[in-house]
Enzyme design. Sequence first.
Site, PDB file in Angstrom:
ATOM      1  N   ARG A 269       0.835  -1.208   0.000  1.00 17.34           N
ATOM      2  CA  ARG A 269       0.000   0.000   0.000  1.00 17.34           C
ATOM      3  C   ARG A 269       0.865   1.251   0.000  1.00 17.34           C
ATOM      4  NH1 ARG A 269      -1.690   1.854   4.535  1.00 17.34           N
ATOM      5  NH2 ARG A 269      -2.293  -0.116   5.486  1.00 17.34           N
TER       6      ARG A 269
ATOM      7  N   TYR B 159     -11.174  20.912 -15.913  1.00 13.56           N
ATOM      8  CA  TYR B 159     -11.807  19.595 -15.936  1.00 13.56           C
ATOM      9  C   TYR B 159     -13.013  19.603 -14.984  1.00 13.56           C
ATOM     10  CZ  TYR B 159     -12.701  14.704 -15.258  1.00 13.56           C
ATOM     11  OH  TYR B 159     -13.334  13.491 -15.156  1.00 13.56           O
TER      12      TYR B 159
ATOM     13  N   ASP C 234      -2.343  21.305 -13.904  1.00  8.38           N
ATOM     14  CA  ASP C 234      -2.851  20.107 -14.579  1.00  8.38           C
ATOM     15  C   ASP C 234      -2.379  20.198 -16.025  1.00  8.38           C
ATOM     16  OD1 ASP C 234      -4.287  18.214 -16.004  1.00  8.38           O
ATOM     17  OD2 ASP C 234      -6.142  18.511 -14.876  1.00  8.38           O
TER      18      ASP C 234
ATOM     19  N   LYS D  57      -4.883   9.487 -19.756  1.00  8.74           N
ATOM     20  CA  LYS D  57      -5.002  10.092 -21.088  1.00  8.74           C
ATOM     21  C   LYS D  57      -3.750   9.820 -21.923  1.00  8.74           C
ATOM     22  CE  LYS D  57      -8.649  11.724 -19.012  1.00  8.74           C
ATOM     23  NZ  LYS D  57      -9.898  11.047 -19.049  1.00  8.74           N
TER      24      LYS D  57
HETATM   25  C1  LIG Z   1      -7.545  17.585 -17.807  1.00  9.06           C
HETATM   26  C2  LIG Z   1      -8.002  16.459 -16.917  1.00  9.06           C
HETATM   27  N1  LIG Z   1      -7.606  16.438 -15.647  1.00  9.06           N
HETATM   28  C3  LIG Z   1      -7.994  15.449 -14.811  1.00  9.06           C
HETATM   29  C4  LIG Z   1      -8.824  14.431 -15.232  1.00  9.06           C
HETATM   30  C5  LIG Z   1      -9.234  13.350 -14.280  1.00  9.06           C
HETATM   31  O1  LIG Z   1      -8.535  12.176 -14.567  1.00  9.06           O
HETATM   32  P1  LIG Z   1      -9.064  10.696 -14.249  1.00  9.06           P
HETATM   33  O2  LIG Z   1     -10.254  10.444 -15.116  1.00  9.06           O
HETATM   34  O3  LIG Z   1      -7.864   9.853 -14.564  1.00  9.06           O
HETATM   35  O4  LIG Z   1      -9.414  10.673 -12.800  1.00  9.06           O
HETATM   36  C6  LIG Z   1      -9.263  14.416 -16.553  1.00  9.06           C
HETATM   37  C7  LIG Z   1     -10.167  13.340 -17.013  1.00  9.06           C
HETATM   38  O5  LIG Z   1     -10.856  13.465 -17.997  1.00  9.06           O
HETATM   39  C8  LIG Z   1      -8.838  15.459 -17.418  1.00  9.06           C
HETATM   40  O6  LIG Z   1      -9.240  15.497 -18.706  1.00  9.06           O
END
Ligand SMILES: Cc1ncc(COP(=O)(O)O)c(C=O)c1O
Length: 385
Positions: free
Chosen positions: A57, A109, A182, A207
Amino acid sequence: MNDDTLDPTAWSPRTLAAQALGGFDPATRAVVPPVHLATTYLRDPDNQYRSGYVYGRADNATVREAEAIIAALEGAAAAMVIGSGMSAASAVFLALAPGDHVVVPGVMYWALRNWLLNDATAWGLEVTVVDMADTAAVAAALRPGRTKLVWAETPANPLWSLADIAALATLAHAAGARLAVDSTCATPLLTRPLALGADIVMHSATKYLNGHSDVIAGALATGQPDAFWARIARNRAMLGQILGPLEAYLLIRGMRTLPLRLTAACEGAMLLATRFAHHPRIAEVLYPGLPTHPGHELAKRQMRGGFGGMLSIRLRGGEPAAIAAAGRVRLWKRATSLGGVESLIEHRASIEGAGSPCPPDLLRLSVGIEDPDDLYRDLDGALSP
Ligand SMILES: Cc1ncc(COP(=O)(O)O)c(C=O)c1O
């Protein structure tokens, strides 16, 4: 990792990625290191743990390999892989303390925005939403001494607005705050936020990093593994947010081809954006690579080697035309998510729901690695039946 691990400062990202940093299995000399599935590790007879591993873990060798590759690509001192992009992002906010003030973008997001506005505020964070493309607005929102984190996403979902990482880092630091970015859609290959002054970079590794729509994963990286970073790491171990070893292995395999996949996606997106820019059924194409995009000049400075594989189109016929066109495609896949080898199309407002800044006439396109002429033909046919 072993003594033959490639030095990230000596080789290009494409080489580092292709060879997954050159790791191999010292026991068998297999060129692909084994997947470490064990949840627990043997203690030495004298009661010591000398291998560096105690319990799954908290730590795992396959996870460490994935982290080393991400750290090398980001130019980071340390990286952490976590169970999803959302758990990576929320881990940063949850390492703050209730009462702390954070500044976040209006365009970002959607699930993270919802979590911030509903759950993080209930937990005790004070959240101010600003236009992250407007550095003056960010400066006005900062409360020196009270603001602990500025969160940016660039290019940002689903309008692909740009945030000026270097300017935001200067502002955040002057106010005593950290900057986290991000960088999911830029990937470590197009933008390196840490080199521009960010403290933490975050990816939904689901992604582009993985790239095959078959792993949910998140990643964080930092140039300075300080006490804040240690708190995130402790939470990951305590709350069990570590990525599973099989997912970490698939992520490593996916990252080997990241530079090739991303180059194809950027080329395809640029071609489609340019062709759709004058399409009679399209009111607007949102893509940072187009000179008409408000973030184009910044994108030219901040993004190297392409403007990404994501673009959005706004249809002249409004929401009904957008939904109908998405319903007519044959090659594009109608699905949420992004960054995979297959191209995806999505009526974004349908998934973002109430309170979303996404215009109802918008289709979000994630360009994969198919022949862009095929992608154009299919979508053009769907737009003009
Ligand atoms: C720009 C961005 N950040 C964060 C996320 C969240 O990622 P996850 O779906 O892997 O939790 C996404 C998911 O679509 C995203 O497009």
